[in-house]
Design an enzyme around this catalytic site. Structure first.
Site, short mmCIF file in Angstrom:
data_model
loop_
_atom_site.label_atom_id
_atom_site.label_comp_id
_atom_site.label_asym_id
_atom_site.label_seq_id
_atom_site.Cartn_x
_atom_site.Cartn_y
_atom_site.Cartn_z
CB ILE A 112 -0.96 0.01 1.21
CG1 ILE A 112 -1.95 -1.15 1.14
CG2 ILE A 112 -1.67 1.36 1.36
CD1 ILE A 112 -2.97 -1.07 0.05
CD GLN A 115 0.22 1.64 -7.00
OE1 GLN A 115 1.08 0.81 -7.28
NE2 GLN A 115 -0.18 2.54 -7.87
CD GLU A 116 -2.67 4.91 -2.11
OE1 GLU A 116 -2.86 6.14 -2.16
OE2 GLU A 116 -3.35 4.11 -2.77
CB SER A 117 3.71 7.57 -0.52
OG SER A 117 4.37 6.50 0.15
#
Length: 185
Positions: A112, A115-117
């Site tokens: 997560i 992917q997010e940051s």
């Protein structure tokens, strides 16, 4: 994917990449917190490099602690099998602690954040989501109350320990809400 075995970095090759004028300027810009122009110089330099030099640039970025830049550089180099560059293991103690508290598996938590940051603790989206797991301040306050944690200030979301803890609790809540179906969460 076929993981490329990590071998010791060749200091001579790394030094050659580091001496590239645009890379040198980029490093200096990062040193004075001018990340926008630092990235511009870095990406400009990559355009004139061979794929091998681009991979070395990704290695250099990772060595310098510029994790999201290393990820993006490895992707530009199409270094698909250099998993240590594309999927770095950083903030591992914080992810393990959060996993123990929430039972969300460490690899899912790291995925997560990746992917997010792109593992950028200081990331901020146009929607005002912040930190590694990209939490909105309003969501973080709700999660903190639900998890009985101290309610964070908006800038606290840039702290990896705070962000990972809150993001993990939120993800655990979403997984439960959606009947243990991680893709829906």
């Amino acid at each position: 994917m076929n993981a490329q075995a990590t071998k010791p970095l060749n200091a001579v090759d790394l030094l050659q990449v580091r001496r590239h004028p645009a890379i040198t300027r980029s490093i200096e810009l990062f040193a004075v917190d001018d990340d926008i122009n630092g990235r511009r110089e870095w990406y400009q330099a990559l355009q004139s490099m061979t794929p091998e030099q681009q991979v070395l640039s990704a290695e250099l970025a990772q060595h310098l602690g510029l994790i999201s830049l290393a990820i993006r550089t490895a992707n530009i180099a199409e270094a698909n099998d250099y998993l240590h560059l594309r999927f770095p293991v950083v903030f591992e103690p914080q992810f393990r602690r959060a996993s123990m508290r929430t039972t969300v598996p460490v690899p899912l938590l790291m995925a997560i954040a990746r992917q997010e940051s792109a593992m950028e603790a200081g990331a901020r989206s146009s929607a005002d989501a912040r930190g590694l797991m990209q939490l909105l301040p309003s969501t973080a306050r709700i999660v903190a109350r639900r998890a009985r944690l101290p309610v964070p200030e908006s800038n606290d979301l840039y702290d990896p320990s705070t962000n990972i803890a809150l993001g993990s609790y939120h993800l655990a809540w979403l997984i439960e809400r959606y009947g243990n179906q991680a893709p829906l969460a």
